[in-house]
Scaffold this active site. Structure first.
Site: not given
Length: 384
Positions: A133, A136-137, A163, A344-345, A368, A370
């Site tokens: 949420e 609310a993680g 989600i 590289g570049g 899922e 941290t």
């Protein structure tokens, strides 16, 4: 990708080989154009999921009697890895889809499995997992989305954030508060996509994984029949945490596949790019960098396979899943960054996929749970 892996059955190897063939023919030729198009506006690879579904690859770890393939989790995860090496957004989607069906498979009654799983595992439908949420993680117990009992229905009100598949899914495995008893007050409901009062926010504009559409899901007095509650009322926290253990392995496998894809690109480029009259792959400094990348990818693969084999044996695997998620996603971030350095570049341009791999890797350290949360989980397992 490595040609030989330890497989529990011949059928498992056949599924891996089938996945590689589909990835080479159907996914790899389309991924760059699809991801660029999706970055400019919403685009969702529905037809790709249907291709995987028709091949049976969306239902591998689920019961055969309801349309699954009843494959060991280690086989399913290696399929996810193969897909991720070709198209990370799709691999994440496969993992999310499996996660959404997990509560029904694991906690549903026989009647619920018979009623819901055939459609979930048909290959023609996709699910969304609605836990996080806006406020609310990782702190699931602070969830505010509420389901109030009204006769033979629950009435859902609230919103979910971040989600995957929102607006494209056919059902939404939703966790909501049914009492004020903290984490013990959560319940799990399967909400059909056509439920009245269900709506979606604007797609998030993300750093990467553009074909993985992510939105808020809004519940405005959505009525859900009681028979679509999975498990007992108040069992939602246990269901969510159990599902996340399995889901973390899906992300670990996907992160490993992403890192493998980046390594393959780096090795191929180093063998073709010439400086001072010879391929840069012949310079020892670059060989050492590639060797470290290979060692990291191989180690990541070992962690998720170890956890999967514990799961397949019916043993606890929560700590090992957290280790796999931590190791594999940190590996993905490091290896994709090193791949850009090898090119590289050229690695900093959109002419090569290295910069996309690097952008996609970052979120694997976040969703899922941290990687800081993974360290908490591991530490608590070690010291409790």
């Amino acid at each position: 990708m490595p040609a030989t892996r330890l497989m529990p059955t011949e059928e498992g190897q056949d599924l891996i080989d089938l996945t590689r063939e589909i990835c080479a023919k159907e996914l790899a030729p389309r991924v760059d154009d699809a991801e660029r198009a999706a970055a400019d506006g919403e685009s969702f690879p529905t037809e790709v999921f249907r291709t995987l579904g028709s091949a049976g690859l969306l239902s591998l770890p689920h019961p055969e009697e309801h349309g699954g393939y009843a494959q060991p989790y280690e086989v399913y995860l290696q399929v996810v890895e193969e897909i991720a090496s070709a198209w990370m957004s799709v691999a994440v989607g496969v993992s999310v889809h499996s996660l959404t069906a997990f509560p029904v498979t694991t906690y549903g009654t026989d009647e619920q499995r018979a009623a819901m799983l055939p459609a979930m595992l048909s290959g023609d439908t996709l699910g969304a997992y609605c836990l996080s949420e806006p406020l609310a993680g990782s702190d699931i117990a602070s969830m505010t989305t509420r389901a109030v009992r009204d006769g033979d229905h629950y009435v859902l009100r609230g919103r979910k954030a971040w989600i995957s598949h929102a607006g494209h899914a056919d059902w939404y495995t939703t966790f909501a508060r049914t009492s004020d008893d903290g984490g013990k007050g959560l319940s799990c409901l399967v909400v059909p996509a056509d439920a009245e009062g269900l709506s979606f926010g604007t797609p998030e504009r993300k750093m990467g994984l553009h074909c993985d559409t992510v939105r808020e899901v809004v519940y405005d007095d959505v009525r859900v029949p009681v028979e679509r509650r999975i498990g007992d009322e108040g069992q939602g926290m246990a269901i969510a945490l159990s599902a996340l253990d399995a889901g973390r392995l899906g992300i670990a496998a996907a992160a490993t596949g992403l890192a493998q894809g980046a390594l393959d690109l780096a090795v191929g480029y180093a063998g073709e790019r010439e400086q001072f009259g010879r391929p840069v792959a012949q310079f020892q400094g670059l060989q050492f960098l590639l060797a470290d990348m290979e060692a990291a990818v191989t180690s990541a693969r070992a962690t998720y396979l170890h956890a999967a084999r514990l799961k397949d044996a019916g043993r606890t695997f929560g700590k090992e899943a957290a280790v796999a998620k931590l190791v594999a996603t940190d590996t993905a971030m490091r290896v994709t960054t090193d791949a850009v350095q090898v090119l590289g570049g050229a690695g900093y341009t959109q002419d090569f996929a290295a910069e996309r791999y690097m952008r996609e890797a970052k979120v694997t350290q976040i969703f899922e749970g941290t990687n800081q949360i993974q360290r908490l989980v591991i530490g608590r397992h070690l010291t409790r």
